[in-house]
Write a protein that holds these residues in place. Sequence first.
Motif, mmCIF file in Angstrom:
data_model
loop_
_atom_site.group_PDB
_atom_site.id
_atom_site.type_symbol
_atom_site.label_atom_id
_atom_site.label_comp_id
_atom_site.label_asym_id
_atom_site.label_seq_id
_atom_site.Cartn_x
_atom_site.Cartn_y
_atom_site.Cartn_z
ATOM 1 N N LYS A 1 0.841 -1.208 0.000
ATOM 2 C CA LYS A 1 0.000 0.000 0.000
ATOM 3 C C LYS A 1 0.875 1.256 0.000
ATOM 4 N N PHE A 2 1.948 1.241 0.799
ATOM 5 C CA PHE A 2 2.841 2.394 0.813
ATOM 6 C C PHE A 2 3.629 2.502 -0.492
ATOM 7 N N ALA A 3 3.944 1.370 -1.096
ATOM 8 C CA ALA A 3 4.605 1.401 -2.402
ATOM 9 C C ALA A 3 3.662 2.001 -3.449
ATOM 10 N N GLU A 4 2.371 1.701 -3.330
ATOM 11 C CA GLU A 4 1.393 2.292 -4.245
ATOM 12 C C GLU A 4 1.329 3.805 -4.050
ATOM 13 N N MET A 5 1.457 4.254 -2.793
ATOM 14 C CA MET A 5 1.499 5.688 -2.533
ATOM 15 C C MET A 5 2.698 6.303 -3.257
ATOM 16 N N GLY A 6 3.840 5.638 -3.166
ATOM 17 C CA GLY A 6 5.021 6.116 -3.877
ATOM 18 C C GLY A 6 4.806 6.143 -5.375
ATOM 19 N N LEU A 7 4.128 5.140 -5.884
ATOM 20 C CA LEU A 7 3.840 5.085 -7.317
ATOM 21 C C LEU A 7 2.947 6.243 -7.733
ATOM 22 N N VAL A 8 1.918 6.516 -6.942
ATOM 23 C CA VAL A 8 1.041 7.648 -7.251
ATOM 24 C C VAL A 8 1.830 8.954 -7.208
ATOM 25 N N PHE A 9 2.715 9.092 -6.221
ATOM 26 C CA PHE A 9 3.563 10.284 -6.150
ATOM 27 C C PHE A 9 4.429 10.395 -7.401
ATOM 28 N N LEU A 10 5.080 9.294 -7.780
ATOM 29 C CA LEU A 10 5.944 9.323 -8.961
ATOM 30 C C LEU A 10 5.167 9.672 -10.224
ATOM 31 N N LEU A 11 3.994 9.074 -10.383
ATOM 32 C CA LEU A 11 3.174 9.372 -11.561
ATOM 33 C C LEU A 11 2.774 10.846 -11.585
ATOM 34 N N THR A 12 2.355 11.365 -10.434
ATOM 35 C CA THR A 12 1.904 12.752 -10.380
ATOM 36 C C THR A 12 3.056 13.719 -10.617
ATOM 37 N N VAL A 13 4.168 13.501 -9.935
ATOM 38 C CA VAL A 13 5.300 14.422 -10.091
ATOM 39 C C VAL A 13 5.869 14.338 -11.503
ATOM 40 N N HIS A 14 5.862 13.165 -12.101
ATOM 41 C CA HIS A 14 6.370 13.026 -13.468
ATOM 42 C C HIS A 14 5.434 13.727 -14.454
ATOM 43 N N MET A 15 4.129 13.564 -14.260
ATOM 44 C CA MET A 15 3.162 14.219 -15.144
ATOM 45 C C MET A 15 3.271 15.750 -15.018
ATOM 46 N N LEU A 16 3.304 16.251 -13.782
ATOM 47 C CA LEU A 16 3.390 17.692 -13.590
ATOM 48 C C LEU A 16 4.726 18.243 -14.100
ATOM 49 N N GLY A 17 5.794 17.478 -13.915
ATOM 50 C CA GLY A 17 7.092 17.901 -14.452
ATOM 51 C C GLY A 17 7.082 17.955 -15.967
ATOM 52 N N GLY A 18 6.421 16.989 -16.591
ATOM 53 C CA GLY A 18 6.313 16.989 -18.049
ATOM 54 C C GLY A 18 5.498 18.164 -18.563
ATOM 55 N N ILE A 19 4.400 18.473 -17.867
ATOM 56 C CA ILE A 19 3.594 19.640 -18.248
ATOM 57 C C ILE A 19 4.422 20.914 -18.097
ATOM 58 N N ARG A 20 5.175 20.994 -16.996
ATOM 59 C CA ARG A 20 6.037 22.157 -16.765
ATOM 60 C C ARG A 20 7.042 22.323 -17.904
ATOM 61 N N LEU A 21 7.641 21.208 -18.323
ATOM 62 C CA LEU A 21 8.611 21.284 -19.421
ATOM 63 C C LEU A 21 7.953 21.731 -20.727
ATOM 64 N N MET A 22 6.758 21.220 -21.003
ATOM 65 C CA MET A 22 6.069 21.640 -22.224
ATOM 66 C C MET A 22 5.747 23.132 -22.191
ATOM 67 N N LEU A 23 5.368 23.636 -21.011
ATOM 68 C CA LEU A 23 5.085 25.066 -20.892
ATOM 69 C C LEU A 23 6.352 25.892 -21.090
ATOM 70 N N ILE A 24 7.462 25.435 -20.509
ATOM 71 C CA ILE A 24 8.737 26.155 -20.652
ATOM 72 C C ILE A 24 9.159 26.199 -22.122
ATOM 73 N N GLU A 25 8.968 25.088 -22.824
ATOM 74 C CA GLU A 25 9.420 25.021 -24.215
ATOM 75 C C GLU A 25 8.520 25.792 -25.176
#
Length: 121
Positions: free
Chosen positions: A66-90
């Motif tokens: 369950k805690f690993a799933e929490m980490g997975l959700v964190f990774l998915l969210t931070v990766h998605m938001l980071g990707g959106i941030r990069l697209m906005l910067i570019e």
Amino acid sequence: MSLPIERRRNTAYRHDGLWTAALIHRVSGILLACFLPLHFLALGLAIEGEAALGGFLRWTESTGVKFAEMGLVFLLTVHMLGGIRLMLIENLPWRPGQKRAAMTAIVIALVIAALFVVRII
């Protein structure tokens, strides 16, 4: 004749928040890629039959998973938001609040991961 000693590279940029955001984005992508084989294993067990998948699903009910799933959700969210941030910067003009946007993305990812844990516990 000895070779000249290479000067130490300037690494001051590594203390910048945007460099940290870029590093988190890359590391989250690598960790998500490491998760994929486990996901494919689960899909393969579903194909093998109900008993094999049932055993795997019982294992996923443990607290550690369950805690690993929490980490997975964190990774998915931070990766998605980071990707959106990069697209906005570019694709948009540079704005002075880029560091704040990067840190906000990390905070949003932490909140979403925490809400996920509260939901599954």
